[in-house]
Design an enzyme around this catalytic site. Structure first.
Site, short mmCIF file in Angstrom:
data_model
loop_
_atom_site.label_atom_id
_atom_site.label_comp_id
_atom_site.label_asym_id
_atom_site.label_seq_id
_atom_site.Cartn_x
_atom_site.Cartn_y
_atom_site.Cartn_z
N VAL A 136 34.25 -28.38 67.81
CA VAL A 136 35.49 -27.67 67.44
C VAL A 136 36.35 -28.61 66.60
CG1 VAL A 136 37.55 -26.54 68.36
CG2 VAL A 136 35.38 -26.35 69.59
N CYS A 137 36.77 -28.14 65.44
CA CYS A 137 37.63 -28.96 64.57
C CYS A 137 38.94 -29.26 65.30
CB CYS A 137 37.92 -28.22 63.27
SG CYS A 137 39.15 -29.08 62.26
N VAL A 138 39.23 -30.54 65.43
CA VAL A 138 40.40 -30.93 66.23
C VAL A 138 41.71 -30.51 65.56
CG1 VAL A 138 40.42 -33.29 65.29
CG2 VAL A 138 41.49 -32.84 67.48
N GLY A 171 42.03 -26.81 66.00
CA GLY A 171 42.15 -26.52 67.42
C GLY A 171 43.54 -26.81 67.96
#
Lengths: 119, 138
Positions: free
Chosen positions: B85-87, B90
């Site tokens: 998941v792209c931080v 996110g």
């Protein structure tokens, strides 16, 4: 990270305001360039509007994308492509854009690329 | 005569559609689940843009609808798929693991293993290290 350099094509089709697509596309381009990949950007449809000068922040209240376009050369991203059809459709001339762009044949660009990401 | 099996391929999927509101995540899961029948697998799923909502551990759909979080976890169990998941995407949207929740002094975390918060560099890396990268966007 592998030492291979891949040719990465990022296609931007959304307008710079009203959604986060352009910002997230440009972030991907910058990260790819920082990792040493060869990046081309293709602006189509309303995506061309991201290249107009004096961008302001849009309705999302986030930083405008103009500053990200401005730093592209510092990341060695110099291949900015805009199709003539998109310019014509929006009633724009290439000279009105904030940076140098070349005409594009999308099918050729896609064929020359190892990886294509569409935003 | 046996049908000839294609060369096994390791796929990466880029998912940018929110669960339940767009078809993208549902299509990505169906595609992923169908791959083993042809000898392929999904090595990595990268969630970006609104796709990050697929990782919400609190998602609670009605019982008679597909539970996408459970489907992603099944995919991880069956194919050892990394769920990245792209931080940056996110955090903006409230997807924080325990560490980020503590760091930002939030009262709860909304993301947990097998999902992982990672940087965008992992998307580029996935493009390099997998045989194919397919985008599922709204």
């Amino acid at each position: 990270m592998s030492e291979n350099v891949q040719r990465l094509l990022i296609i931007i089709r959304h307008s710079p305001t009203g959604s986060s697509w352009v910002r997230e596309a440009l972030e991907t381009a910058l990260v790819g360039a920082a990792l040493g990949q060869s990046i081309s950007l293709l602006f189509m449809g309303e995506g061309v509007l991201a290249l107009l000068p004096a961008q302001q922040s849009g309705p999302l209240g986030q930083k405008g994308t103009g500053a990200m376009i401005d730093v592209l050369p510092m990341y060695d991203i110099e291949q900015l492509h805009v199709t003539d059809a998109s310019l014509e459709h929006l009633g724009l001339r290439r000279s009105q854009l904030a940076c140098d762009t070349g005409p594009a044949e999308p099918a050729e660009l896609i064929a020359q690329s190892d990886l294509v990401l569409n935003f | 005569m046996h049908e000839e099996m294609p060369l096994p391929m390791n796929y990466a999927l880029l998912v940018m559609g929110a669960p339940y509101s767009q078809q993208a995540a549902h299509s990505a899961l169906r595609f992923a689940m169908a791959l083993p029948a042809r000898g392929h697998r999904v090595g990595t799923v990268f969630f970006y843009h609104d796709g990050v909502y697929n990782a919400s551990r609190l998602m609670t759909p009605p019982r008679d609808e597909p539970h996408l979080l459970e489907r992603w976890c099944e995919l991880h169990d069956q194919q050892q798929t990394q769920l990245l998941v792209c931080v940056a995407s996110g955090l903006r949207r409230g997807l924080l693991d325990q560490r980020e929740a503590q760091r930002h002094e939030r009262e709860a975390h909304t993301l947990e293993a097998p999902f992982e918060l990672t940087g965008l560099g992992q998307l580029i890396e996935a493009g390099l290290t997998h045989d194919r990268l397919l985008t599922f966007a709204p």
